[in-house]
Design an enzyme around this catalytic site. Structure first.
Site, PDB file in Angstrom:
ATOM      1  N   CYS A 265       0.792  -1.228   0.000  1.00 21.91           N
ATOM      2  CA  CYS A 265       0.000   0.000   0.000  1.00 21.91           C
ATOM      3  C   CYS A 265       0.828   1.284   0.000  1.00 21.91           C
ATOM      4  CB  CYS A 265      -1.022  -0.011   1.134  1.00 21.91           C
ATOM      5  SG  CYS A 265      -0.584  -0.994   2.565  1.00 21.91           S
TER       6      CYS A 265
ATOM      7  N   ARG B  14       7.474 -10.840   5.117  1.00 19.63           N
ATOM      8  CA  ARG B  14       7.034 -10.640   6.492  1.00 19.63           C
ATOM      9  C   ARG B  14       7.845 -11.539   7.402  1.00 19.63           C
ATOM     10  NH1 ARG B  14       0.459 -10.098   5.587  1.00 19.63           N
ATOM     11  NH2 ARG B  14       0.663  -8.410   4.072  1.00 19.63           N
TER      12      ARG B  14
ATOM     13  N   GLN C 221       1.260 -10.835  -3.439  1.00 12.22           N
ATOM     14  CA  GLN C 221      -0.179 -10.620  -3.318  1.00 12.22           C
ATOM     15  C   GLN C 221      -0.697 -10.109  -4.652  1.00 12.22           C
ATOM     16  OE1 GLN C 221       0.063  -7.760  -0.011  1.00 12.22           O
ATOM     17  NE2 GLN C 221      -1.131  -9.222   1.170  1.00 12.22           N
TER      18      GLN C 221
ATOM     19  N   ASP D 230      -2.535  -7.669  -5.353  1.00 13.27           N
ATOM     20  CA  ASP D 230      -2.926  -6.605  -4.428  1.00 13.27           C
ATOM     21  C   ASP D 230      -3.451  -5.407  -5.195  1.00 13.27           C
ATOM     22  OD1 ASP D 230      -3.214  -5.477  -1.973  1.00 13.27           O
ATOM     23  OD2 ASP D 230      -1.078  -5.143  -1.612  1.00 13.27           O
TER      24      ASP D 230
ATOM     25  N   HIS E 195      -5.376  -1.380  -4.686  1.00 12.11           N
ATOM     26  CA  HIS E 195      -5.837  -0.302  -3.826  1.00 12.11           C
ATOM     27  C   HIS E 195      -6.738   0.587  -4.643  1.00 12.11           C
ATOM     28  CE1 HIS E 195      -2.237  -1.867  -1.827  1.00 12.11           C
ATOM     29  NE2 HIS E 195      -2.965  -1.675  -0.748  1.00 12.11           N
TER      30      HIS E 195
ATOM     31  N   LYS F 129     -11.516  -5.379   8.185  1.00  8.41           N
ATOM     32  CA  LYS F 129     -11.448  -6.116   6.918  1.00  8.41           C
ATOM     33  C   LYS F 129     -12.502  -7.199   6.847  1.00  8.41           C
ATOM     34  CE  LYS F 129      -8.077  -9.589   8.380  1.00  8.41           C
ATOM     35  NZ  LYS F 129      -6.660  -9.947   8.427  1.00  8.41           N
TER      36      LYS F 129
ATOM     37  N   HIS G 187      -8.181  -1.622   0.333  1.00 10.63           N
ATOM     38  CA  HIS G 187      -7.189  -2.630  -0.027  1.00 10.63           C
ATOM     39  C   HIS G 187      -7.940  -3.909  -0.404  1.00 10.63           C
ATOM     40  CE1 HIS G 187      -4.011  -0.691   2.746  1.00 10.63           C
ATOM     41  NE2 HIS G 187      -5.124  -0.069   3.051  1.00 10.63           N
TER      42      HIS G 187
END
Length: 662
Positions: free
Chosen positions: A354, A383, A401, A403, A405, A489, A535
């Site tokens: 993000c 991570r 991911q 991913d 946004h 979430k 997200h």
RNA sequence: GCCGCCUUAGCUCAGUCGGUAGAGCGAAUCACUCGUAAUGAUUAGGUCGUCAGUUCGAUUCUGACAGGCGGCUCCA
């Protein structure tokens, strides 16, 4: 003796009966050995429960969910009794039923060995044979504190119950002290003596002999009351079923799950590995796994573009300032790898994409006309996962991911969340997953230091997610305290082919980062406004989703995902050239095909292709060459011989294009 | 990170009560060319996870570390 009027309910039959005062529930179901408890006025009761005038008494069969829970809870008591007989110094923790079984926690000096478990199990069988009676006895806090003075953990539970915190004491603790009154269950032996007792809410089976089938599974440590600051107790897991057949079926399901294990199949099918040299939780994809991964990525990238997302790219590391702006360093530092320092700066591997996307948003002035602005990439994140949690592809330290946004006005947010949720479910369905439920993760009110923002902001964000989730019509399960630090979430839990659920994608509502990065757009009246960002990861992680798909399909992928779509097998060496021509045409049609021209016998080649779970085997012998045809063999052993070549190619191409399973 | 167990050939595993190891599959080579789940033969392949300690001698015993497995806690 005066009569009372009760209603007996068994299966779908209701029947009013006049019985004498003092009648016990079991007397209504004496002819039904499958009935092991009763629901009286909505409450589960022992069969020894004395009925009152006007009671509705419903049979609880051992094979029902409530019945199984009771069976497993009673079996846990038998386990605890056996442990205390064999290890008198063992102190009792809690022992609730769980999905497919039960456990009981013990404080013992030395952990149980597999040999101990065998001894415990055979002692349990002895207790079952003794046909001990479970007998309920109401007590008071004061009496219980005296009676259980040698059981420190039980004392703690009683004290917690006094504080009204039974539900918070520990997951599963309510089975001990969750009732309105405090009760102890005595196990009464043949001679009428109390042979064992435990603080317990009940209800229980009438006797130990009513346990039809059980097995101890494993032992492991578990923190008392689920808190890693507390002492670790030894937890023994077991399973219990309404019949020997049901137990066998359960054990068979476990074998089936083992057979599908993606770590095992990943090795056997040469898809991926985890080289020690690279580090724990860092997978490498071999060519065949790479094909699947690429097929997944290509498809989901195409779908994102169709849904209005713009593909972007960002680096894997950044100077620390970015992660201060995003809130990661203050709130998420434990989840990140330590920094590397050079040129006087600290650089961090990113744990989320993000912040990078925010910088793309901020790279120039934005207009309300651009919103919702949807940025998307396969962002690789790293991570720091504790060593004990790494698990195959489903829990790794480095992953991509899918991913995105979405930056939008607060007014656009609900529609955008809905758009994302529908999109996500659609993508998962395209990959063959059909059963879902949603989880709504919210902030933990008692730990405000773990979450940014004001209660009002959280309230707004949560209500948007909750409304959309509810409108989806899917089951919604609350998950208090599970939110990300920057917002609540929704996560999608998908069920695979053998009924296990996996956490897949998430949609998160974030009011924090736009503020941290000072993101603005110019609204129609010329004023600067702050967008909200949503997200969303659709697969969750490509690695995890690939692992889930391996297990879902047991490695037998549908053709569009299969690393090798067609395995061409000559009956004899003289058919190889013909097959190379066939392969050439298939390749021209975009099909992944291999010709097995090794010196193995044909039968061996078929076996190999079968073990590799290739969807189409194309076999060619003299008859096929002569007819300008090929013969299909499928993974289930079906054959389709003498298919004209053009038709055969079309059949493969169609199956791939339609993403069907064969 | 915590608790327990495990680590022998590419894979699955046997074995050594302390005297440096074996099978099947896989690989390579040779012969065989076969119609729907394993043709035969030969050969290569291991500092027994790593590093220390005990010992005349350690793959075997002890310890630390790494990796894996099952849980706990945590999570995409």
């Amino acid at each position: 003796m005066p009569d009372i009027l009760i209603t007996r309910i068994h299966a779908d039959e209701r029947e009013e009966r006049r019985v004498t005062t003092g009648t016990k529930a079991w007397e209504l179901f004496a002819e039904q050995p499958d009935v092991i408890a009763a629901r009286v006025a909505g409450q589960l009761k022992d069969l020894a429960h004395e009925l009152a005038d006007g009671d509705e008494v419903e049979a609880v069969e051992i094979s029902s969910q409530d019945g199984l829970d009771i069976l497993r809870h009673s079996t846990a008591h038998v386990l605890a009794q056996a442990v205390q007989q064999l290890f008198p110094e063992a102190k009792l923790g809690i022992g609730p039923p769980i999905r497919d079984g039960f456990y009981y926690d013990f404080d013992v000096e030395t952990p149980f060995t597999p040999a101990d478990l065998e001894k415990i199990e055979s002692r349990m069988r002895k207790i079952v044979k003794e046909n001990q009676r479970f007998s309920r006895r109401v007590t008071t806090d004061a009496d219980a504190l005296t009676e259980l003075q040698d059981e420190p953990y039980k004392l703690e539970l009683i004290a917690l119950k006094g504080g009204g915190a039974a539900e918070d004491a520990a997951e599963g603790a309510s089975v001990e002290v969750g009732g309105a009154e405090l009760t102890i269950y005595d196990n009464i032996g043949r001679s009428g003596d109390v042979v064992w007792k435990d603080l317990c809410r009940g209800p229980h089976l009438p006797t130990t002999k009513r346990i039809p089938a059980f097995k101890l599974m494993r032992s492991a440590a578990a923190y008392w009351r689920g808190n890693e600051k507390n002492k670790q107790l030894q937890r023994v897991y077991g399973t219990a079923w309404e019949s020997k057949e049901a137990l066998e079926a359960h054990l068979h399901r476990l074998e089936e799950a083992e057979r599908r294990d993606h770590r095992k199949l990943g090795r056997e099918l040469d898809l991926f590995s985890f080289p020690d040299e690279i580090g724990s939780g860092l997978p490498v994809f071999h060519p065949k796994g790479g094909v699947i991964k690429r097929a997944m990525e290509d498809y989901v990238r195409q779908r994102h573009v169709e849904e209005g997302f713009e593909y972007v790219g960002t680096p894997h590391i950044s100077k620390e300032g970015t992660f201060h702006l995003s809130g990661h360093l203050p709130y998420y530092a434990d989840g990140m790898f330590p920094p590397m320092e050079f040129e006087g700066e600290n650089y961090y591997l990113k744990a989320m994409n993000c912040p990078m996307h925010n910088l793309i948003f901020r790279s120039r002035g934005r207009s309300y006309r651009e919103l919702p602005l949807r940025l998307f990439e396969f962002g690789h994140v790293y991570r720091y996962e504790k060593s004990g949690v790494i698990h195959g592809l489903t829990r790794v330290r480095g992953f991509a991911q899918d991913d995105s946004h979405s930056y939008c006005t607060p007014e656009q947010a609900p529609a955008e969340v809905k758009h994302l949720l529908d999109f996500m479910l659609g993508v998962l369905r395209d990959f063959g997953l059909e059963d879902f439920y949603l989880e709504l993760s919210t902030r933990d009110e008692s730990k405000p230091e773990k979450f940014v923002g004001t209660p009002e902001q959280w309230e707004t964000a949560t209500s948007v997610l909750e409304r959309v989730a509810t409108e989806s019509g899917l089951q919604l399960v609350p998950d208090p305290g599970g939110a990300a630090f920057y917002g609540p979430k929704i996560s999608i839990q998908a069920q695979d082919a053998i009924g296990r659920t996996w956490q897949m994608g998430t949609v998160q509502y974030d009011f924090n980062q736009p503020q941290g990065f000072d993101l603005t757009y110019t609204s129609s009246d010329g004023s600067k406004q702050q967008p909200v960002m949503i997200h969303a990861a659709k697969f969750g992680s490509i690695e995890r989703f690939l692992g889930v798909l391996v297990e879902h399909y047991a490695g037998a992928f549908p053709p569009w995902l299969a690393p090798v779509q067609v395995q061409a097998i000559p009956v004899a060496e003289r058919h190889v050239d013909y097959l190379y021509d066939v392969a050439k045409r298939l390749k021209a049609a975009g099909i992944r095909v291999e010709v097995d021209d090794s010196d193995d016998r044909m039968q061996k080649k078929i076996r190999n292709a079968q073990l590799q779970k290739v969807p189409f085997m194309v076999i060619v012998g003299d008859a096929d060459v002569e007819a300008g045809a090929v013969s299909f063999r499928y993974r289930n052993g079906d054959q389709d011989n003498g298919v004209p070549l053009d038709d055969a190619i079309q059949r493969v191409v169609d199956a791939v294009a339609a993403r069907t399973q064969v």
